[in-house]
Design an enzyme around this catalytic site. Structure first.
Site, mmCIF file in Angstrom:
data_model
loop_
_atom_site.group_PDB
_atom_site.id
_atom_site.type_symbol
_atom_site.label_atom_id
_atom_site.label_comp_id
_atom_site.label_asym_id
_atom_site.label_seq_id
_atom_site.Cartn_x
_atom_site.Cartn_y
_atom_site.Cartn_z
ATOM 1 N N LYS A 181 -6.016 17.912 32.917
ATOM 2 C CA LYS A 181 -4.921 18.449 32.098
ATOM 3 C C LYS A 181 -4.906 17.816 30.704
ATOM 4 O O LYS A 181 -4.651 18.497 29.704
ATOM 5 C CB LYS A 181 -3.579 18.223 32.796
ATOM 6 C CG LYS A 181 -2.357 18.655 31.979
ATOM 7 C CD LYS A 181 -2.371 20.142 31.631
ATOM 8 C CE LYS A 181 -1.219 20.547 30.716
ATOM 9 N NZ LYS A 181 0.096 20.518 31.375
ATOM 10 N N LYS A 223 4.485 14.306 23.891
ATOM 11 C CA LYS A 223 4.354 13.417 25.052
ATOM 12 C C LYS A 223 2.944 13.463 25.623
ATOM 13 O O LYS A 223 2.343 12.429 25.933
ATOM 14 C CB LYS A 223 5.386 13.816 26.109
ATOM 15 C CG LYS A 223 5.329 13.026 27.406
ATOM 16 C CD LYS A 223 4.565 13.763 28.508
ATOM 17 C CE LYS A 223 5.283 15.033 28.916
ATOM 18 N NZ LYS A 223 4.559 15.732 30.020
#
Length: 292
Positions: free
Chosen positions: A173, A241
């Protein structure tokens, strides 16, 4: 069908819980803030809304979480009143958040001590993929747990891949987020060049999207950039983030990531900080700020 809990009914989670319920699963869903739109979406899709984590997970065979950052995941799973207190032995916890590989090991070990399995299964595809059930789901963890949960993944996504042992889903990811963020830099700069030349940016989306420059970002976010539509499918604050996690995982200077991170942070801080809640396509606003 397995009894399933789904915790975290945000922009994507509400649709995912609804798709599980529509797929025939017995879904009990929970959200920290009960009046969010995702709660209504999940309920309308057939999920039962629980009043507490305990109420949601006590009888569940599979427990899905989809929340924000590492502290949120740790709180929901391991904190007081969290999943670890109330899930039954043999349950499988599937975290669909993006938290990076380093955060996975302590969570997996803590759950293993309670005879609860853990899969890290971050997702990609934005709110469109969540709504249409076409998400890409990258899974790390034991192969048998993955096979047990694969039918649930198929109710939420179209591209399901077991990436390897625990933490591998998160690793893939983060690679995905580098590609997404840097592709968006190209999309924004192409839009700017089109405008400077008096070319309709929508034409760039339609023409370039069919050639070698075609990408999901150009076809989906390029159109939003051209229209000035900054509604969130995936928020700026979440991408900031994720890029933090990328830099923590590699611990070296990546000029492309640094550029994307800087542009996203410019937008994050606009509108008194409310820019953080806009979609990643709002990166174009960073360029507008530099022009002013």
């Amino acid at each position: 069908m397995m009894k399933t809990a789904f915790l975290g009914l945000g922009v994507m989670g509400g649709h995912m819980a609804a798709n599980l319920a529509r797929g025939g699963y017995d879904v009990r869903a929970w959200n920290r803030t009960p009046d969010r739109p995702g709660v209504a979406i999940a309920r309308e899709g057939g999920a039962e809304i629980a009043n507490s984590i305990r109420d949601a997970v006590a009888e569940a065979e599979v427990i899905c979480t989809c929340v924000g950052d590492v502290p949120d995941v740790e709180e929901v799973i391991l904190g007081p009143g969290g999943i670890a207190e109330f899930a039954k032995p043999g349950a499988i916890v599937v975290d669909l958040s993006t938290i990076g590989p380093a955060a996975v090991a302590p969570i997996a070990e803590a759950l293993k001590s309670r005879k609860i399995q853990f899969l890290d299964a971050p997702i990609s595809g934005g709110d469109v993929g969540a709504k249409n059930g076409t998400l890409t789901i990258m899974v790390g963890g034991e192969a048998d747990a993955f096979e047990t949960c694969k039918p649930l993944f198929e109710a939420m996504g179209k591209n399901i891949r077991h990436c390897g042992p625990s933490g591998s889903g998160q690793g893939v990811k983060l690679c995905n987020q580098i590609l997404c963020s840097l592709t968006l830099v190209g999309v924004c700069e192409a839009m700017l060049l089109a405008e400077r030349q008096g070319i309709d940016p929508q034409l760039v989306v339609e023409v370039c999207g069919t050639g070698a420059a075609g990408s999901w970002a150009l076809s989906n976010l390029g159109e939003k950039v051209a229209d000035g539509d900054f509604a969130p499918g995936f928020m700026i604050r979440h991408m900031v983030k994720d890029l933090r996690l990328v830099q923590e995982a590699l611990s070296r200077y990546l000029p492309g990531v640094e550029l994307a991170d800087r542009l996203f942070k410019v937008v994050r801080d606009l509108d008194g900080g409310d820019g953080a809640m806009q979609g990643t396509q709002a990166m174009i606003r960073a360029y507008r700020e530099e022009e002013n």
